[in-house]
Write an enzyme that holds these catalytic residues in place. Structure first.
Site, PDB file in Angstrom:
ATOM      1  N   GLY A  56       0.799  -1.234   0.000  1.00  0.00           N
ATOM      2  CA  GLY A  56       0.000   0.000   0.000  1.00  0.00           C
ATOM      3  C   GLY A  56       0.828   1.279   0.000  1.00  0.00           C
ATOM      4  N   THR A  73      -0.064   3.914  -2.849  1.00  0.00           N
ATOM      5  CA  THR A  73      -1.435   4.406  -2.678  1.00  0.00           C
ATOM      6  C   THR A  73      -1.489   5.421  -1.536  1.00  0.00           C
ATOM      7  OG1 THR A  73      -2.207   2.242  -3.371  1.00  0.00           O
ATOM      8  CG2 THR A  73      -3.815   3.636  -2.258  1.00  0.00           C
ATOM      9  N   SER A 110      12.602  -1.107  -0.443  1.00  0.00           N
ATOM     10  CA  SER A 110      13.822  -0.981   0.383  1.00  0.00           C
ATOM     11  C   SER A 110      13.895  -2.135   1.381  1.00  0.00           C
ATOM     12  CB  SER A 110      13.893   0.393   1.068  1.00  0.00           C
ATOM     13  OG  SER A 110      12.671   0.810   1.613  1.00  0.00           O
ATOM     14  N   GLY A 119      13.853 -13.576  -7.951  1.00  0.00           N
ATOM     15  CA  GLY A 119      14.352 -12.815  -6.808  1.00  0.00           C
ATOM     16  C   GLY A 119      13.301 -11.811  -6.389  1.00  0.00           C
TER      17      GLY A 119
HETATM   18  S1  ADX Z   1      13.653  -1.951  -4.124  1.00  0.00           S
HETATM   19  O1  ADX Z   1      13.688  -3.334  -3.631  1.00  0.00           O
HETATM   20  O2  ADX Z   1      14.841  -1.631  -4.925  1.00  0.00           O
HETATM   21  O3  ADX Z   1      13.405  -0.975  -3.042  1.00  0.00           O
HETATM   22  P1  ADX Z   1      11.623  -0.609  -5.658  1.00  0.00           P
HETATM   23  O4  ADX Z   1      10.681  -0.083  -4.621  1.00  0.00           O
HETATM   24  O5  ADX Z   1      12.589   0.358  -6.285  1.00  0.00           O
HETATM   25  O6  ADX Z   1      12.379  -1.914  -5.081  1.00  0.00           O
HETATM   26  O7  ADX Z   1      10.774  -1.248  -6.860  1.00  0.00           O
HETATM   27  C1  ADX Z   1       9.828  -2.218  -6.558  1.00  0.00           C
HETATM   28  C2  ADX Z   1       8.836  -2.367  -7.707  1.00  0.00           C
HETATM   29  O8  ADX Z   1       9.455  -3.015  -8.804  1.00  0.00           O
HETATM   30  C3  ADX Z   1       7.711  -3.291  -7.250  1.00  0.00           C
HETATM   31  O9  ADX Z   1       6.600  -2.533  -6.828  1.00  0.00           O
HETATM   32  C4  ADX Z   1       7.400  -4.079  -8.489  1.00  0.00           C
HETATM   33  O10 ADX Z   1       6.434  -3.378  -9.245  1.00  0.00           O
HETATM   34  C5  ADX Z   1       8.657  -4.065  -9.301  1.00  0.00           C
HETATM   35  N1  ADX Z   1       9.477  -5.312  -9.289  1.00  0.00           N
HETATM   36  C6  ADX Z   1       9.962  -5.904 -10.408  1.00  0.00           C
HETATM   37  N2  ADX Z   1      10.740  -6.955 -10.083  1.00  0.00           N
HETATM   38  C7  ADX Z   1      10.774  -7.041  -8.734  1.00  0.00           C
HETATM   39  C8  ADX Z   1      11.415  -7.932  -7.812  1.00  0.00           C
HETATM   40  N3  ADX Z   1      12.187  -8.930  -8.245  1.00  0.00           N
HETATM   41  N4  ADX Z   1      11.228  -7.736  -6.482  1.00  0.00           N
HETATM   42  C9  ADX Z   1      10.446  -6.717  -6.066  1.00  0.00           C
HETATM   43  N5  ADX Z   1       9.810  -5.849  -6.883  1.00  0.00           N
HETATM   44  C10 ADX Z   1       9.966  -5.982  -8.215  1.00  0.00           C
END
Ligand code: ADX
Length: 207
Positions: free
Chosen positions: A41, A44, A110, A163
């Site tokens: 969420g 949103t 994160s 992953g």
């Molecule tokens: S983070 O892990 O590096 O903080 P971030 O918030 O930028 O991730 O991006 C997450 C978004 O990327 C998710 O909302 C999803 O739409 C997309 N996504 C694509 N592949 C992955 C993955 N392997 N794990 C998590 N999110 C992913």
């Protein structure tokens, strides 16, 4: 952690101070760091918080995972190393906006505690507010707004994991978040309201 490559560089200060900017805006700069699973969420709630703040006459700006990955971080994927670099760069951007006096709403999975803690450590006390957008995996997966959990489950079943956070990559919840939002039992508006109330109580709306 990124190495410093450039040599022969000197910091050049200006004459307008952060306090000047904050007086101009009538608020204190801060980074609201929203962390949580995909589908918890974050985005949103961030949109509603931004709207509520601007309606109160406060300057807020959203930094969002999917959006930043279209531009600044388009060369990064989802390996642990790339996620760390993703968060490091966003942390630097958030720090600049915070110094500008803006209320930054950063929403990124994160997933690694170490990366979030590094940003907190690089900011002054009170500048980094950690918001845990807490939804159990079962709830986030049932929502699956982008169909990614379904895709990731199918890939894992074929032995080709992506992953994906919460499935085949870990999510490390914050130890001591400043705000916890249990989005299973709060509406997005209620969650957003809690964040705005927190800012009001802590005097972020006064310069
Ligand atoms: S983070 O892990 O590096 O903080 P971030 O918030 O930028 O991730 O991006 C997450 C978004 O990327 C998710 O909302 C999803 O739409 C997309 N996504 C694509 N592949 C992955 C993955 N392997 N794990 C998590 N999110 C992913």
């Amino acid at each position: 952690m990124a190495e410093q490559k450039a040599t022969n560089i000197t910091w050049h200060g200006g004459t307008v101070t952060r306090a000047d900017r904050e007086r101009l805006l009538g608020q204190r700069g801060v980074t609201l760091w929203m962390t949580g699973l995909s589908g918890s969420g974050k985005s949103t709630i961030a949109v509603i918080v931004e709207q509520m703040l601007v309606q109160r006459g406060k300057l807020a700006y959203r930094l969002d995972g999917d959006n930043v990955r279209h531009g600044l971080n388009k060369n990064l994927g989802f390996s642990a190393e790339d996620r760390a670099e993703n968060i490091r760069r966003i942390g630097e951007v958030a720090k600049l906006f915070t110094d500008a006096g803006v209320i930054v709403i950063a929403s990124f999975i994160s997933p690694y505690r170490r990366d979030r803690d590094a940003i907190r450590a690089a900011m002054k006390p009170g500048e980094f507010v950690e918001v845990f957008v807490d939804a159990p995996l079962t709830v986030a997966e049932a929502r699956d707004p982008k169909g990614l959990y379904k895709k990731a489950r199918a890939a894992i079943a074929e032995g080709k994991g992506l992953g994906f956070t919460g499935l085949d990559d870990p999510y490390e919840p914050p130890d001591k978040p400043d705000i916890i939002l249990e989005t299973e039992r709060l509406t997005p508006e209620q969650s957003a309201g809690r964040i705005v109330d927190f800012l009001a109580r802590r005097d972020y709306f006064k310069a």
